[in-house]
Design a protein around this motif. Structure first.
Motif, PDB file in Angstrom:
ATOM      1  N   PRO A 141      26.542  36.842  57.029  1.00 16.71           N
ATOM      2  CA  PRO A 141      26.361  35.534  57.678  1.00 16.71           C
ATOM      3  C   PRO A 141      25.740  34.449  56.814  1.00 16.71           C
ATOM      4  CG  PRO A 141      24.685  37.079  58.435  1.00 16.71           C
ATOM      5  CD  PRO A 141      25.645  37.870  57.599  1.00 16.71           C
ATOM      6  N   THR A 142      24.971  34.801  55.769  1.00 19.16           N
ATOM      7  CA  THR A 142      24.232  33.765  55.035  1.00 19.16           C
ATOM      8  C   THR A 142      24.532  33.727  53.538  1.00 19.16           C
ATOM      9  OG1 THR A 142      22.325  35.243  54.685  1.00 19.16           O
ATOM     10  CG2 THR A 142      22.314  33.874  56.678  1.00 19.16           C
ATOM     11  N   ALA A 143      25.365  34.623  53.051  1.00 23.64           N
ATOM     12  CA  ALA A 143      25.638  34.694  51.607  1.00 23.64           C
ATOM     13  C   ALA A 143      26.846  33.840  51.232  1.00 23.64           C
ATOM     14  CB  ALA A 143      25.876  36.136  51.180  1.00 23.64           C
ATOM     15  N   GLU A 144      26.651  32.916  50.286  1.00 25.53           N
ATOM     16  CA  GLU A 144      27.767  32.239  49.638  1.00 25.53           C
ATOM     17  C   GLU A 144      28.267  33.155  48.526  1.00 25.53           C
ATOM     18  OE1 GLU A 144      29.256  29.385  50.350  1.00 25.53           O
ATOM     19  OE2 GLU A 144      27.934  29.021  52.076  1.00 25.53           O
ATOM     20  N   VAL A 145      29.567  33.195  48.309  1.00 28.35           N
ATOM     21  CA  VAL A 145      30.137  34.145  47.344  1.00 28.35           C
ATOM     22  C   VAL A 145      30.935  33.418  46.268  1.00 28.35           C
ATOM     23  CG1 VAL A 145      31.581  36.187  47.036  1.00 28.35           C
ATOM     24  CG2 VAL A 145      30.291  35.887  49.161  1.00 28.35           C
ATOM     25  N   ILE A 146      30.626  33.719  45.008  1.00 26.39           N
ATOM     26  CA  ILE A 146      31.394  33.220  43.865  1.00 26.39           C
ATOM     27  C   ILE A 146      32.060  34.424  43.208  1.00 26.39           C
ATOM     28  CG2 ILE A 146      31.292  32.094  41.609  1.00 26.39           C
ATOM     29  CD1 ILE A 146      28.714  30.691  42.594  1.00 26.39           C
ATOM     30  N   LEU A 147      33.379  34.429  43.180  1.00 23.67           N
ATOM     31  CA  LEU A 147      34.123  35.541  42.588  1.00 23.67           C
ATOM     32  C   LEU A 147      34.657  35.130  41.225  1.00 23.67           C
ATOM     33  CD1 LEU A 147      35.382  38.361  42.685  1.00 23.67           C
ATOM     34  CD2 LEU A 147      37.318  37.376  43.943  1.00 23.67           C
ATOM     35  N   ILE A 148      34.254  35.864  40.188  1.00 23.08           N
ATOM     36  CA  ILE A 148      34.709  35.630  38.817  1.00 23.08           C
ATOM     37  C   ILE A 148      36.017  36.379  38.591  1.00 23.08           C
ATOM     38  CG2 ILE A 148      34.129  35.903  36.376  1.00 23.08           C
ATOM     39  CD1 ILE A 148      32.276  33.969  37.881  1.00 23.08           C
ATOM     40  N   GLY A 149      37.010  35.683  38.041  1.00 24.56           N
ATOM     41  CA  GLY A 149      38.307  36.307  37.803  1.00 24.56           C
ATOM     42  C   GLY A 149      38.496  36.753  36.365  1.00 24.56           C
ATOM     43  N   GLY A 150      39.611  37.404  36.100  1.00 21.41           N
ATOM     44  CA  GLY A 150      39.939  37.886  34.765  1.00 21.41           C
ATOM     45  C   GLY A 150      40.782  39.142  34.856  1.00 21.41           C
ATOM     46  N   ARG A 151      40.930  39.831  33.714  1.00 21.82           N
ATOM     47  CA  ARG A 151      41.681  41.092  33.715  1.00 21.82           C
ATOM     48  C   ARG A 151      40.835  42.175  34.362  1.00 21.82           C
ATOM     49  NH1 ARG A 151      41.890  45.734  30.896  1.00 21.82           N
ATOM     50  NH2 ARG A 151      40.179  45.077  29.535  1.00 21.82           N
ATOM     51  N   ILE A 152      41.410  42.891  35.325  1.00 20.12           N
ATOM     52  CA  ILE A 152      40.647  43.917  36.049  1.00 20.12           C
ATOM     53  C   ILE A 152      40.614  45.231  35.268  1.00 20.12           C
ATOM     54  CG2 ILE A 152      40.579  45.374  38.121  1.00 20.12           C
ATOM     55  CD1 ILE A 152      39.659  42.584  38.679  1.00 20.12           C
ATOM     56  N   TYR A 153      39.401  45.689  35.003  1.00 19.42           N
ATOM     57  CA  TYR A 153      39.190  47.034  34.465  1.00 19.42           C
ATOM     58  C   TYR A 153      39.110  47.955  35.680  1.00 19.42           C
ATOM     59  CZ  TYR A 153      36.708  50.948  32.262  1.00 19.42           C
ATOM     60  OH  TYR A 153      36.322  52.196  31.825  1.00 19.42           O
ATOM     61  N   LYS A 154      40.169  48.706  35.930  1.00 21.31           N
ATOM     62  CA  LYS A 154      40.322  49.395  37.205  1.00 21.31           C
ATOM     63  C   LYS A 154      39.303  50.507  37.427  1.00 21.31           C
ATOM     64  CE  LYS A 154      45.256  48.388  37.684  1.00 21.31           C
ATOM     65  NZ  LYS A 154      46.615  48.980  37.797  1.00 21.31           N
ATOM     66  N   HIS A 155      38.832  51.125  36.352  1.00 26.17           N
ATOM     67  CA  HIS A 155      37.891  52.230  36.528  1.00 26.17           C
ATOM     68  C   HIS A 155      36.638  51.787  37.277  1.00 26.17           C
ATOM     69  CE1 HIS A 155      34.805  55.211  35.414  1.00 26.17           C
ATOM     70  NE2 HIS A 155      35.808  56.056  35.426  1.00 26.17           N
ATOM     71  N   SER A 156      36.171  50.567  36.982  1.00 27.58           N
ATOM     72  CA  SER A 156      34.978  50.037  37.647  1.00 27.58           C
ATOM     73  C   SER A 156      35.301  48.914  38.622  1.00 27.58           C
ATOM     74  CB  SER A 156      33.976  49.520  36.600  1.00 27.58           C
ATOM     75  OG  SER A 156      33.569  50.541  35.735  1.00 27.58           O
ATOM     76  N   MET A 157      36.564  48.496  38.657  1.00 30.03           N
ATOM     77  CA  MET A 157      36.993  47.386  39.512  1.00 30.03           C
ATOM     78  C   MET A 157      36.175  46.130  39.247  1.00 30.03           C
ATOM     79  SD  MET A 157      39.726  48.078  41.063  1.00 30.03           S
ATOM     80  CE  MET A 157      39.778  46.666  42.160  1.00 30.03           C
ATOM     81  N   VAL A 158      36.187  45.695  37.965  1.00 33.76           N
ATOM     82  CA  VAL A 158      35.524  44.457  37.568  1.00 33.76           C
ATOM     83  C   VAL A 158      36.448  43.668  36.648  1.00 33.76           C
ATOM     84  CG1 VAL A 158      33.162  45.315  37.805  1.00 33.76           C
ATOM     85  CG2 VAL A 158      34.370  45.609  35.623  1.00 33.76           C
ATOM     86  N   ALA A 159      36.254  42.339  36.628  1.00 31.88           N
ATOM     87  CA  ALA A 159      37.034  41.475  35.746  1.00 31.88           C
ATOM     88  C   ALA A 159      36.408  41.451  34.360  1.00 31.88           C
ATOM     89  CB  ALA A 159      37.107  40.063  36.314  1.00 31.88           C
ATOM     90  N   THR A 160      37.249  41.451  33.334  1.00 29.52           N
ATOM     91  CA  THR A 160      36.787  41.371  31.952  1.00 29.52           C
ATOM     92  C   THR A 160      37.617  40.315  31.227  1.00 29.52           C
ATOM     93  OG1 THR A 160      38.309  43.119  31.221  1.00 29.52           O
ATOM     94  CG2 THR A 160      36.116  43.810  31.941  1.00 29.52           C
ATOM     95  N   GLY A 161      37.308  40.110  29.954  1.00 30.37           N
ATOM     96  CA  GLY A 161      38.107  39.215  29.134  1.00 30.37           C
ATOM     97  C   GLY A 161      37.557  37.799  29.039  1.00 30.37           C
ATOM     98  N   ALA A 162      38.320  36.931  28.321  1.00 35.36           N
ATOM     99  CA  ALA A 162      37.861  35.585  27.992  1.00 35.36           C
ATOM    100  C   ALA A 162      37.674  34.704  29.228  1.00 35.36           C
ATOM    101  CB  ALA A 162      38.853  34.937  27.023  1.00 35.36           C
ATOM    102  N   VAL A 163      38.552  34.848  30.213  1.00 31.92           N
ATOM    103  CA  VAL A 163      38.441  34.019  31.421  1.00 31.92           C
ATOM    104  C   VAL A 163      37.130  34.329  32.146  1.00 31.92           C
ATOM    105  CG1 VAL A 163      39.438  33.583  33.698  1.00 31.92           C
ATOM    106  CG2 VAL A 163      40.928  33.752  31.702  1.00 31.92           C
ATOM    107  N   ALA A 164      36.819  35.602  32.283  1.00 29.70           N
ATOM    108  CA  ALA A 164      35.567  35.996  32.932  1.00 29.70           C
ATOM    109  C   ALA A 164      34.361  35.509  32.129  1.00 29.70           C
ATOM    110  CB  ALA A 164      35.515  37.517  33.097  1.00 29.70           C
ATOM    111  N   MET A 165      34.410  35.656  30.809  1.00 30.05           N
ATOM    112  CA  MET A 165      33.321  35.199  29.958  1.00 30.05           C
ATOM    113  C   MET A 165      33.046  33.713  30.162  1.00 30.05           C
ATOM    114  SD  MET A 165      31.738  37.241  27.716  1.00 30.05           S
ATOM    115  CE  MET A 165      31.885  38.759  26.793  1.00 30.05           C
ATOM    116  N   ALA A 166      34.116  32.902  30.177  1.00 28.06           N
ATOM    117  CA  ALA A 166      33.956  31.456  30.308  1.00 28.06           C
ATOM    118  C   ALA A 166      33.332  31.088  31.649  1.00 28.06           C
ATOM    119  CB  ALA A 166      35.308  30.774  30.136  1.00 28.06           C
ATOM    120  N   ALA A 167      33.765  31.736  32.720  1.00 34.18           N
ATOM    121  CA  ALA A 167      33.223  31.425  34.049  1.00 34.18           C
ATOM    122  C   ALA A 167      31.754  31.837  34.154  1.00 34.18           C
ATOM    123  CB  ALA A 167      34.055  32.134  35.120  1.00 34.18           C
ATOM    124  N   ILE A 168      31.413  32.982  33.585  1.00 39.67           N
ATOM    125  CA  ILE A 168      30.026  33.445  33.629  1.00 39.67           C
ATOM    126  C   ILE A 168      29.110  32.489  32.874  1.00 39.67           C
ATOM    127  CG2 ILE A 168      28.480  35.302  32.837  1.00 39.67           C
ATOM    128  CD1 ILE A 168      30.970  37.189  33.396  1.00 39.67           C
TER     129      ILE A 168
END
Length: 251
Positions: free
Chosen positions: A132-159
């Motif tokens: 109910p109270t959390a705003e969410v920012i989702l960082i995109g990029g290439r998904i590393y499926k083993h951990s289900m996280v985005a990696t790569g240059a696009v993710a780096m730039a957004a972070i």
């Protein structure tokens, strides 16, 4: 001493002490360091240990895939998640790494104060759909499926555009000398970058990850704000971490 006998003794040292220092082992066996290093190389090739500078560490067990890991040590992960969530204050921006332990943080986040969650994990973001109270920012990029996280240059730039108050870092291994590590080169780089942007970094560590090393370093243990560990963890096992002045939070 036969080579097979020597290697058996090396494995015994590794089991009892959590590491093998080549120089110390050479002195113990009255042999040259070159002989011990050769033994360690051969044992690493046979999958018996992990070579590191100056010696060897136990192997970090291969992790099962994400869907299987969700069911492992649930009670412990829930306690760690609750302790981590208790650190969150109103108005903060927190960055949640991927992983099944960090998913338990989401389920314990306060529901009566506003805050922002940034994450590069679509599974973590999905867990927050009805918060109910959390705003969410989702960082995109290439998904590393083993951990289900985005990696790569696009993710780096957004972070790079964020300045989180707290980063809850996920690792596959923690060692007082060899630091925090994980099993993928690109994932390690992303984790390191998030930590560099964050005011504080905390790591949730289950017992099987302590005193282990994975192939790709993230940070020295002394560079994080604290480790969150199960309350039943042996105090002697935690002593080397306390000696490098890292805070230990028990859950």
């Amino acid at each position: 001493m036969l080579t097979s006998q020597r290697k058996a003794l090396i494995l015994d040292i590794l089991s009892r002490e959590g590491q093998v220092v080549a120089k110390a082992a050479a002195e113990r066996f009255s042999l040259s360091e070159d002989t011990i290093r050769r033994d360690l190389r051969e044992m690493a090739a046979d999958g018996l240990l992990k070579r590191v500078h100056g010696g060897a560490l136990p192997l970090t067990p291969d992790l099962p895939d994400f869907s299987v890991r969700k069911e492992i040590a649930l009670d412990i992960k829930r306690r760690l998640g609750a302790k981590a969530a208790s650190l969150v204050k109103a108005g903060q921006t927190i960055f949640l790494d991927g992983g099944t332990t960090n998913a338990e943080i989401v389920r314990c986040l306060p529901r009566d104060i506003p805050f922002t969650v940034a994450t590069h994990s679509p599974t973590i973001a999905a867990e927050l759909e009805h918060h109910p109270t959390a705003e969410v920012i989702l960082i995109g990029g290439r998904i590393y499926k083993h951990s289900m996280v985005a990696t790569g240059a696009v993710a780096m730039a957004a972070i790079s555009l964020l300045r989180p108050d707290i980063f809850f870092l996920g690792v596959t291994a923690a060692h007082p000398t060899h630091g925090l590590s994980t099993g993928d080169f690109e994932e390690a780089a992303i984790k390191r970058h998030i930590a560099s942007r964050s005011a504080e970094t905390y790591v949730l560590v289950t017992e099987e990850k302590l005193d282990r090393a994975s192939p790709f370093p993230i940070l020295p243990v002394g560079e994080v704000s604290g480790l969150i560990v199960p309350a039943e963890t042996d105090s002697t096992q935690l002593q080397p971490y306390r000696q490098i002045n890292v805070a230990i939070l028990e859950a």
